[in-house]
Design a protein around this motif. Structure first.
Motif, PDB file in Angstrom:
ATOM      1  N   ALA A 360       0.851  -1.193   0.000  1.00 27.80           N
ATOM      2  CA  ALA A 360       0.000   0.000   0.000  1.00 27.80           C
ATOM      3  C   ALA A 360       0.885   1.240   0.000  1.00 27.80           C
ATOM      4  O   ALA A 360       1.897   1.287   0.717  1.00 27.80           O
ATOM      5  N   LEU A 361       0.529   2.244  -0.794  1.00 23.22           N
ATOM      6  CA  LEU A 361       1.333   3.457  -0.914  1.00 23.22           C
ATOM      7  C   LEU A 361       0.704   4.653  -0.207  1.00 23.22           C
ATOM      8  O   LEU A 361       1.408   5.475   0.367  1.00 23.22           O
ATOM      9  N   LYS A 362      -0.615   4.761  -0.239  1.00 25.94           N
ATOM     10  CA  LYS A 362      -1.278   5.921   0.349  1.00 25.94           C
ATOM     11  C   LYS A 362      -1.123   5.939   1.863  1.00 25.94           C
ATOM     12  O   LYS A 362      -1.294   4.914   2.523  1.00 25.94           O
ATOM     13  N   GLY A 363      -0.831   7.128   2.387  1.00 25.23           N
ATOM     14  CA  GLY A 363      -0.673   7.251   3.836  1.00 25.23           C
ATOM     15  C   GLY A 363      -1.920   6.879   4.596  1.00 25.23           C
ATOM     16  O   GLY A 363      -1.857   6.214   5.634  1.00 25.23           O
ATOM     17  N   LYS A 364      -3.086   7.304   4.086  1.00 30.16           N
ATOM     18  CA  LYS A 364      -4.349   6.996   4.770  1.00 30.16           C
ATOM     19  C   LYS A 364      -4.564   5.492   4.846  1.00 30.16           C
ATOM     20  O   LYS A 364      -4.933   4.952   5.897  1.00 30.16           O
ATOM     21  N   THR A 365      -4.318   4.805   3.738  1.00 30.98           N
ATOM     22  CA  THR A 365      -4.507   3.347   3.704  1.00 30.98           C
ATOM     23  C   THR A 365      -3.571   2.667   4.683  1.00 30.98           C
ATOM     24  O   THR A 365      -3.985   1.777   5.439  1.00 30.98           O
ATOM     25  N   ARG A 366      -2.311   3.075   4.695  1.00 32.96           N
ATOM     26  CA  ARG A 366      -1.331   2.429   5.574  1.00 32.96           C
ATOM     27  C   ARG A 366      -1.656   2.688   7.044  1.00 32.96           C
ATOM     28  O   ARG A 366      -1.524   1.797   7.885  1.00 32.96           O
ATOM     29  N   MET A 367      -2.112   3.894   7.346  1.00 33.20           N
ATOM     30  CA  MET A 367      -2.469   4.206   8.734  1.00 33.20           C
ATOM     31  C   MET A 367      -3.648   3.359   9.206  1.00 33.20           C
ATOM     32  O   MET A 367      -3.632   2.801  10.306  1.00 33.20           O
ATOM     33  N   LEU A 368      -4.669   3.263   8.365  1.00 35.87           N
ATOM     34  CA  LEU A 368      -5.850   2.510   8.760  1.00 35.87           C
ATOM     35  C   LEU A 368      -5.559   1.016   8.849  1.00 35.87           C
ATOM     36  O   LEU A 368      -6.155   0.313   9.668  1.00 35.87           O
ATOM     37  N   ARG A 369      -4.652   0.524   8.021  1.00 32.07           N
ATOM     38  CA  ARG A 369      -4.246  -0.882   8.138  1.00 32.07           C
ATOM     39  C   ARG A 369      -3.552  -1.134   9.477  1.00 32.07           C
ATOM     40  O   ARG A 369      -3.815  -2.131  10.141  1.00 32.07           O
ATOM     41  N   GLU A 370      -2.669  -0.222   9.843  1.00 37.22           N
ATOM     42  CA  GLU A 370      -1.968  -0.403  11.113  1.00 37.22           C
ATOM     43  C   GLU A 370      -2.932  -0.289  12.293  1.00 37.22           C
ATOM     44  O   GLU A 370      -2.879  -1.093  13.233  1.00 37.22           O
ATOM     45  N   TYR A 371      -3.805   0.691  12.231  1.00 39.11           N
ATOM     46  CA  TYR A 371      -4.801   0.863  13.293  1.00 39.11           C
ATOM     47  C   TYR A 371      -5.646  -0.400  13.451  1.00 39.11           C
ATOM     48  O   TYR A 371      -5.808  -0.922  14.558  1.00 39.11           O
ATOM     49  N   SER A 372      -6.210  -0.882  12.344  1.00 41.22           N
ATOM     50  CA  SER A 372      -7.112  -2.036  12.429  1.00 41.22           C
ATOM     51  C   SER A 372      -6.359  -3.284  12.867  1.00 41.22           C
ATOM     52  O   SER A 372      -6.904  -4.134  13.575  1.00 41.22           O
ATOM     53  N   ALA A 373      -5.090  -3.410  12.465  1.00 41.43           N
ATOM     54  CA  ALA A 373      -4.289  -4.571  12.886  1.00 41.43           C
ATOM     55  C   ALA A 373      -4.098  -4.572  14.400  1.00 41.43           C
ATOM     56  O   ALA A 373      -4.273  -5.603  15.063  1.00 41.43           O
ATOM     57  N   PHE A 374      -3.733  -3.420  14.955  1.00 45.91           N
ATOM     58  CA  PHE A 374      -3.543  -3.342  16.412  1.00 45.91           C
ATOM     59  C   PHE A 374      -4.849  -3.638  17.156  1.00 45.91           C
ATOM     60  O   PHE A 374      -4.852  -4.320  18.177  1.00 45.91           O
ATOM     61  N   MET A 375      -5.960  -3.124  16.628  1.00 48.23           N
ATOM     62  CA  MET A 375      -7.243  -3.347  17.283  1.00 48.23           C
ATOM     63  C   MET A 375      -7.645  -4.820  17.220  1.00 48.23           C
ATOM     64  O   MET A 375      -8.163  -5.381  18.203  1.00 48.23           O
ATOM     65  N   ARG A 376      -7.398  -5.471  16.085  1.00 48.16           N
ATOM     66  CA  ARG A 376      -7.720  -6.903  15.973  1.00 48.16           C
ATOM     67  C   ARG A 376      -6.872  -7.738  16.928  1.00 48.16           C
ATOM     68  O   ARG A 376      -7.389  -8.630  17.617  1.00 48.16           O
ATOM     69  N   LEU A 377      -5.583  -7.471  16.943  1.00 52.34           N
ATOM     70  CA  LEU A 377      -4.695  -8.233  17.828  1.00 52.34           C
ATOM     71  C   LEU A 377      -5.141  -8.094  19.282  1.00 52.34           C
ATOM     72  O   LEU A 377      -5.136  -9.069  20.039  1.00 52.34           O
ATOM     73  N   SER A 378      -5.527  -6.896  19.653  1.00 52.60           N
ATOM     74  CA  SER A 378      -5.986  -6.656  21.021  1.00 52.60           C
ATOM     75  C   SER A 378      -7.250  -7.458  21.325  1.00 52.60           C
ATOM     76  O   SER A 378      -7.363  -8.085  22.387  1.00 52.60           O
ATOM     77  N   ARG A 379      -8.206  -7.474  20.382  1.00 48.62           N
ATOM     78  CA  ARG A 379      -9.441  -8.237  20.576  1.00 48.62           C
ATOM     79  C   ARG A 379      -9.163  -9.731  20.671  1.00 48.62           C
ATOM     80  O   ARG A 379      -9.853 -10.457  21.394  1.00 48.62           O
ATOM     81  N   TRP A 380      -8.183 -10.198  19.927  1.00 43.97           N
ATOM     82  CA  TRP A 380      -7.848 -11.631  19.927  1.00 43.97           C
ATOM     83  C   TRP A 380      -7.023 -12.048  21.139  1.00 43.97           C
ATOM     84  O   TRP A 380      -6.727 -13.221  21.307  1.00 43.97           O
ATOM     85  N   GLY A 381      -6.633 -11.079  21.953  1.00 44.73           N
ATOM     86  CA  GLY A 381      -5.818 -11.404  23.116  1.00 44.73           C
ATOM     87  C   GLY A 381      -4.362 -11.649  22.771  1.00 44.73           C
ATOM     88  O   GLY A 381      -3.616 -12.248  23.562  1.00 44.73           O
ATOM     89  N   LEU A 382      -3.926 -11.174  21.610  1.00 44.32           N
ATOM     90  CA  LEU A 382      -2.521 -11.312  21.200  1.00 44.32           C
ATOM     91  C   LEU A 382      -1.781 -10.014  21.507  1.00 44.32           C
ATOM     92  O   LEU A 382      -2.385  -8.941  21.565  1.00 44.32           O
TER      93      LEU A 382
END
Length: 551
Positions: A360-382
């Motif tokens: 991904a090249l766009k800053g918005k896309t990369r930021m939202l990917r990182e945000y959602s990844a951290f939120m998913r990991l937290s929900r999964w208990g990882l």
């Protein structure tokens, strides 16, 4: 006064039905006299729906009972076609967005209002899914968003309605009109909840089901223009029974009222009604806050002062480490700014890895990917750093700072011989943690050792701006193994490292993922950075992957 006006409207509607030889399907008052911003000279606006209207759609401007009436008459089938397919550019159906008082057929009109507003909600959700696919199901949306988003779109493409919308939602009228305008939306949202499309959480609407139809942004704009064009044409056609100058003056007056008004004629921004959750609450989608202001706003950090700002990462990363202090207590926050790297870091990598991995090249896309990844990991208990705040307007992500050592530093000591055994346990944990993430359908995208932190025996994958759901798991493992190989020229050390990573991965991971890492397409990508003997040594380990250890 309203009852008298309703009675006159009812009688006049019946007279018009007799004039055209039609039966009334439904009728309603709407406009300035219903919404509360009328002048003494304002028309009494009536929507009159006929069965088998010979004229199809027609404006009638007449005085009746001492009141100036503006009656929009329309055939029921045409009305419903506009309701479902926007056949008339929503010139008629759009009136259901504003407060109305039924004269005849109240249940029918309320049902039509819900049907129309359900379509509006689905269109808004589809636009959100297309614009923000990475965080679509993370959104927390206030129900008012769907109304305001539709009003914004209509006002932008069909300016004559802007004056009416801003007046009915102005200070003093908003509290009265907004609940009336939201009635159909709330019923539509309840239906969508029953269908599993959304759910309610603490008064917010949360998207649950992806609609599965990605829309092109340009096509979406053309669709809006097409509707506006139809509305202009229908407006002119509906006024064919009166003087063209009267139609033109009515049209122009709606725009002149806005430009001539001393009041603030701006609609409230719908984006202010969309939020993203964090560990400390909800962040408004486009709220702009400086790092210092965020520190003041977040409850756990109130009273802390920023005492230092330290740059983290390389020259292509905009990551700051904020050190906060209050009465001897110290906290640290990571602030990451996401730039659009079309010409720098990710663009060359995208070219080099074409056919293997897409970045991904766009800053918005990369930021939202990182945000959602951290939120998913937290929900999964990882293991995951807590997301403290997200600022989409400036593309800033605030997270907690994870103490510990970079996995890259750990490996340097192993490859240099300073710690010949201990780092191998960290390698095993890195492999296992990666497999646990893969087992939940998520891939990391860029798991090089600089993006991994070892903290008290726990592994944290950071810098997840290239992460995704359903990506290539073998790419993750290939980058971790082959790219890390550039840190040594010893094929023996490389084999030990790879064996330990794969031992941990195969404790819970899929052997097929490991087998695919040995394919030439992955090997090719790293030939410019890793010594050939090291690449081949790691490749051999992948081809003869160890048997998973029994736990």
């Amino acid at each position: 006064m309203v009852d008298e006006m309703l009675e006159k409207a009812r009688i006049f509607s019946e007279e018009l039905a007799s004039r055209y030889g039609c039966r009334i399907a439904a009728a309603a008052l709407y406009g300035s006299r219903v919404a509360g911003y009328a002048k003494p000279s304002s028309d009494v606006d009536v929507l009159l729906i006929f069965e088998k209207h010979p004229k199809g759609i027609l404006y009638v401007y007449e005085e009746f009972g001492g009141l100036p009436f503006s009656v929009l008459t329309v055939d029921r089938r045409l009305f419903e076609y506009d309701l479902e397919k926007s056949a008339l550019g929503e010139f008629v159906a759009g009136r259901l967005l504003t407060p109305f008082i039924p004269i005849v057929g109240g249940d029918y009109l309320r049902g039509c209002s819900v049907r129309f507003k359900k379509k509006v909600v689905l269109e808004a959700l589809l636009n959100l899914e297309s614009e923000y696919p990475e965080v679509y199901t993370e959104f927390r949306i206030k129900p008012e968003y769907f109304l305001l988003e539709k009003l914004w779109r209509r006002a932008r493409m069909y300016p004559p309605v802007k004056y009416s919308y801003t007046r009915m939602l102005s200070e003093g009228l908003r509290d009265r009109n907004l609940p009336l305008m939201m009635e159909g939306f709330m019923e539509a949202l309840k239906q969508l909840e029953e269908e599993g499309v959304v759910r309610f959480e603490d008064g917010y609407v949360v998207p649950v089901k992806r609609l599965g139809r990605r829309t092109n942004k340009v096509l979406s704009v053309f669709k809006s223009i097409e509707r506006a064009t139809r509305a202009y044409i229908v407006h002119g056609y509906a006024g064919r029974s009166v003087s063209p100058m009267k139609v033109a003056w009515e049209f122009a007056s709606k725009i002149l009222r806005e430009t001539g008004s001393s009041e603030n004629m701006e609609l409230e921004r719908p984006e202010h009604y969309i939020y993203l959750p964090s560990e400390l609450g909800y962040s408004s989608l486009f709220e702009r806050l400086s790092p210092e202001k965020v520190v003041e706003t977040l409850e756990p950090f109130r009273g802390f002062k920023v005492v230092s700002v330290e740059k983290l990462g390389g020259v292509l990363n905009f990551v700051d480490l904020l050190t906060l202090r209050r009465n001897g207590e110290t906290r640290r926050i990571v602030v990451k700014r996401f730039k659009d790297w079309y010409g720098f870091k990710w663009f060359p990598l995208s070219i080099w890895t074409v056919g293997v991995q897409k970045f991904a090249l766009k800053g918005k896309t990369r930021m939202l990917r990182e945000y959602s990844a951290f939120m998913r990991l937290s929900r999964w208990g990882l293991p995951s750093p807590k997301v403290l705040h997200v600022d989409l307007a400036d593309k800033l992500l605030f997270t907690e700072y994870i103490e510990g050592r970079s996995f890259s530093d750990v490996l340097k000591r192993f490859f240099s011989g300073l710690e010949p055994e201990k780092p191998l346990e960290s390698c095993r944990l890195v492999g296992r943690t990666m497999a646990e993430i893969h087992n939940r359908g998520m891939t990391l995208g860029d798991p090089n050792p600089n993006n991994i932190r070892v903290s008290d025996g726990t592994i944290y994958f950071l810098d997840l701006e290239q992460s995704s759901m359903g990506g290539d798991r073998s790419w993750d493992l290939a980058e971790l193994l082959y790219f890390t190989g550039h840190m040594t020229i010893s094929h023996d050390k490389a084999e030990e490292f790879a064996l330990s990573i794969l031992e941990g991965y195969l404790e819970v991971g899929d052997p097929e993922t490991v087998r695919r890492v040995a394919e030439p397409k992955y090997l090719r990508v790293f030939t410019l950075v890793t010594p050939p003997n090291v690449l081949l040594a790691i490749n051999r380990v992948c081809k003869s992957a160890p048997t998973p250890r029994k736990l």
